[in-house]
Design an enzyme around this catalytic site. Structure first.
Site, PDB file in Angstrom:
ATOM      1  N   HIS A  86       0.820  -1.216   0.000  1.00  0.00           N
ATOM      2  CA  HIS A  86       0.000   0.000   0.000  1.00  0.00           C
ATOM      3  C   HIS A  86       0.850   1.261   0.000  1.00  0.00           C
ATOM      4  O   HIS A  86       0.380   2.331  -0.382  1.00  0.00           O
ATOM      5  CB  HIS A  86      -1.027  -0.021   1.144  1.00  0.00           C
ATOM      6  CG  HIS A  86      -0.502   0.241   2.511  1.00  0.00           C
ATOM      7  ND1 HIS A  86      -0.221  -0.760   3.420  1.00  0.00           N
ATOM      8  CD2 HIS A  86      -0.233   1.399   3.159  1.00  0.00           C
ATOM      9  CE1 HIS A  86       0.189  -0.233   4.553  1.00  0.00           C
ATOM     10  NE2 HIS A  86       0.201   1.077   4.427  1.00  0.00           N
ATOM     11  N   ASP A 222       1.179  -7.744   2.209  1.00  0.00           N
ATOM     12  CA  ASP A 222       1.295  -6.299   1.984  1.00  0.00           C
ATOM     13  C   ASP A 222       2.761  -5.889   1.851  1.00  0.00           C
ATOM     14  O   ASP A 222       3.356  -5.343   2.783  1.00  0.00           O
ATOM     15  CB  ASP A 222       0.614  -5.555   3.137  1.00  0.00           C
ATOM     16  CG  ASP A 222       0.363  -4.090   2.821  1.00  0.00           C
ATOM     17  OD1 ASP A 222       0.890  -3.596   1.814  1.00  0.00           O
ATOM     18  OD2 ASP A 222      -0.369  -3.438   3.578  1.00  0.00           O
ATOM     19  N   SER A 650       3.982   2.233   8.380  1.00  0.00           N
ATOM     20  CA  SER A 650       3.707   1.263   7.316  1.00  0.00           C
ATOM     21  C   SER A 650       4.979   0.988   6.535  1.00  0.00           C
ATOM     22  O   SER A 650       5.645   1.906   6.072  1.00  0.00           O
ATOM     23  CB  SER A 650       2.637   1.816   6.370  1.00  0.00           C
ATOM     24  OG  SER A 650       1.390   1.885   7.000  1.00  0.00           O
TER      25      SER A 650
END
Length: 715
Positions: A86, A222, A650
């Site tokens: 992402h 991810d 992230s």
């Protein structure tokens, strides 16, 4: 008196920790005196010098900020960078076309020549940091207004930046901490030639979609991979065919040994923003006014975008990145409302504030701190309704390209009209390219629908003081903005590539500033940033009071927080692999990991969130896991730790006690969504991709063994 207080604060900051071991986002330069002994007891085998060193290679040299909003790590001596799917999503979408849809199908470069360069992508290396508190605060005094204080601080910051930028080689950022009670400066070096190496298909990288976002158990791969390039001497350089892969000072070895309950885990990264010092009235404002508007406005924009994305693959690619950003925060803000309400966070804060106010009004403290809580609470009372209004406007700006058109392209067009002919001739090619790029990212039916819907929502729900133009239009059209938007899109130069380029041929300021979408955007933005004298005065008192509240809470020891709020500077957090209570939705023996079996159980053919590549199903049925299976035979997917992270983390590497890569942080659990405001030791978890799953996807599933061969692997 104030010098004594600052000395006490310094003592508090370096005194033994009162916070729980897994709570806190810590500066690397303070690890030795604040955290190292605690970390050793938990399983750390590295010295402080191996984590952070100015003169020698250390872990900090393998951690980069990725494109300003995420974290990534160097995992090979040839500049290979690992981050979340992402985080790379925008770059992958930009490089994709309907014919070569890398979002949908994935991509793995077979050779260096096949690595793909997005137009705008950079990584930022952390060089060093230092304390500038005494120097900066020596420039201010208690008699200054907040504006005077800010001006004095900014003058000193400019000097520090110039002294440390190496003649333009480095980027220097001086940041406030503890609400302006301390200051540190950070020296960075940026690399802009960053190329896509590989990404799994979206059905893997986003498996679970919005349904599973912020949820556990998760089964999401991810991750994505990029490579940093520099010139032949390893210096930053603009993209060029003869640039070479960067040889980093340090890269992370990859461990295939897996994780167990209680194992030490540390995460290094760039957490974006926490508000652990936020007053109770601020929490109430968010829960009751700001966040509900954010949630509703975001959902409006998402629904409008998705209607067209589902009908056309081109449109889906065009809006994929924007939709993902909006959706992520939509669910986050709803989770914040629920968690802050459930845990009665404001009530808990208010108890501490009551004790603080009693301390603040003692004779020795009253002159400095006596009005702090009343100034803070008065500000929130004054701005509660306005915060709702502003969040409806803000979600319009986030979801509509035309809500801010006057400050994006419009401002550049205005500067163009005011330039002389020679300057226009110089910049015109770049302006025309900007127009081309703009229309690669907007689809007019989407934009019309989003803008009409957001204007209607804003007019009906924002409450106080609508912008003048919207108020007039709402009154004239009974709250229906479709007619106005349709007419504005027909007349505006900003809805036609041809009209925009014709304007560049014959620029005219009157044409620009009377454009209906330019006028609307200016009206909305001017209103958003406008402050009454009453609000401006209250905000000045609030800013000073907030700073003094944090100072007083530290001096009085009424707060147990010993670390500064996150603000996109490099931090270390440490904890353990830690399960949540048993969950019947998870097939794992211990609810701290998930398996390929659980992923297959969620599989729904052709479902946009839970589809899987058929090849993966076949490999699961054959148990074709290679050396990446757990010792118990299953294929691990995700695992939990109790590290203290937030947005910006992230892509952060999860490391074991030896500094080896064991996973990749990518999410948190919705039960602890209040974590940006208050740390929940029982519920707060970080959700991580197991690095063994990453390696299996690259090697076995994608057949890109040449990339795995590039890594330093321990097993």
């Amino acid at each position: 008196m104030r010098k004594l207080l600052l000395a006490i604060i310094a003592f508090v900051f370096i005194a033994p920790l009162a916070t729980r071991a897994n709570e806190g986002m810590w500066f690397l330069m303070h690890i030795e005196r604040l955290n190292h002994r605690d970390m050793q007891k938990m399983g750390l085998q590295l010295t402080p010098e191996e984590i952070y060193s100015i003169n020698n290679n250390s872990l900090k040299d393998a951690i980069v900020q990725f494109n300003g909003g995420c974290t990534a790590s160097l995992i090979s001596k040839e500049g290979l960078v690992l981050t979340n799917h992402h985080c790379g999503y925008g770059a992958i979408a930009e490089l994709s076309t309907p014919e070569h849809n890398y979002l949908k199908d994935g991509y793995w470069a077979a050779t260096r020549a096949d690595e793909l360069k997005p137009k705008s992508l950079y990584v930022r290396f952390f060089v060093r940091m230092d304390d500038a508190t005494k120097r900066i605060l020596s420039q201010v005094n208690d008699n200054m207004t907040e504006a005077e204080r800010e001006a004095a601080i900014n003058r000193e910051i400019a000097k520090i930046q110039k002294e440390n930028d190496g003649g333009g080689k480095y980027t220097v950022s001086v940041r406030p901490f503890f609400q302006g009670n301390e200051y540190y400066y950070f020296v960075y070096q940026d690399y802009h030639d960053v190329r896509l190496v590989g990404t799994p298909p979206e059905s893997v990288g986003k498996f679970g979609g919005d349904t599973d976002n912020w949820e556990w158990p998760r089964h999401t791969g991810d991750f994505s991979m990029f490579r940093v390039y520099g010139d032949k001497d390893g210096n930053p350089a603009d993209y060029a065919a003869d640039n070479v892969p960067l040889e980093p000072k340090h890269h992370l070895p990859v461990s295939l040994n897996g994780v167990n309950e209680g194992d030490f885990a540390m995460i290094l990264g760039y957490p974006g923003r926490t508000n652990r010092w936020m007053p109770a009235a601020g929490i109430d404002q968010n829960v009751n006014f700001a966040y509900p508007a954010w949630v509703e406005g975001s959902k409006m924009g998402m629904d409008k975008m998705k209607k067209y994305m589902d009908q056309d693959d081109d449109v889906r690619l065009m809006y994929a990145s924007k939709y993902a950003r909006v959706a992520n925060y939509w669910k986050n803000r709803q989770g914040m409302i629920d968690a802050l309400t459930k845990h009665q966070t404001a009530a808990s804060k208010r108890k501490t504030e009551k004790k603080f106010d009693k301390w603040a009004n003692k004779a020795a403290n009253k002159a400095t701190y006596g009005s702090v809580m009343s100034d803070i609470n008065n500000y929130y009372t004054l701005t509660n309704e306005r915060s709702r209004h502003d969040n409806y406007l803000m979600t319009m700006f986030r979801t509509s390209a035309y809500g801010t058109i006057s400050r994006s392209i419009g401002r550049q067009f205005l500067n163009f009209t005011k330039a002389d002919e020679n300057k226009r001739a110089q910049v015109k090619p770049a302006m025309e390219n900007m127009v081309d790029q703009f229309f690669k990212e907007v689809y007019l039916p989407v934009e019309k629908d989003v803008l009409s819907g957001q204007l209607g929502l804003y007019a009906s729900k924002a409450g106080v003081g609508l912008s003048p133009m919207v108020a007039s239009l709402a009154s004239a059209n009974k709250g229906d903005f479709n007619t106005f938007v349709n007419a504005a899109f027909e007349l505006s130069i900003f809805t036609s590539k041809e009209r925009m380029k014709a304007f560049l041929d014959l620029p005219n300021e009157e044409t620009l500033t009377n454009d209906p979408l330019y006028l609307l955007s200016e009206d909305l933005l001017n209103h958003y940033y406008d402050k009454s004298e009453e609000v401006a005065a209250a905000e000045e008192r609030y800013n000073k009071a907030y700073r003094l509240m944090v100072e007083g809470l530290r001096v009085s020891n009424l707060s147990t927080i010993k670390y500064p709020d996150a603000n996109s500077t490099l931090r270390l957090t440490y904890g353990t692999v830690r399960a949540l209570p048993k969950d019947k939705r998870n097939d794992a023996k211990i609810n701290n990991y998930t398996t390929f079996k659980g992923m297959v159980a969620k599989y729904k053919p052709n479902d946009p969130e839970f589809d899987m590549p058929k090849t993966m199903i076949d490999m699961y049925n054959k148990k074709d896991f290679g050396r990446y299976a757990d010792k118990d035979g299953f294929m691990p997917i995700n695992f939990l730790t109790d590290n203290d992270i937030t947005g910006g983390n992230s892509g952060s590497p999860v490391l074991n006690g030896k500094g080896e890569l064991i996973g990749l942080a990518f999410d948190g659990n919705i039960e602890a969504m209040a974590g940006d405001v208050i740390f929940d030791n029982k519920l707060q978890r970080t959700i991580n991709v197991d690095v063994r799953y990453v390696m299996w996807l690259i090697d076995k599933f994608a057949g890109a063994k040449h990339i795995v061969d590039e890594l330093t692997i321990t097993e």
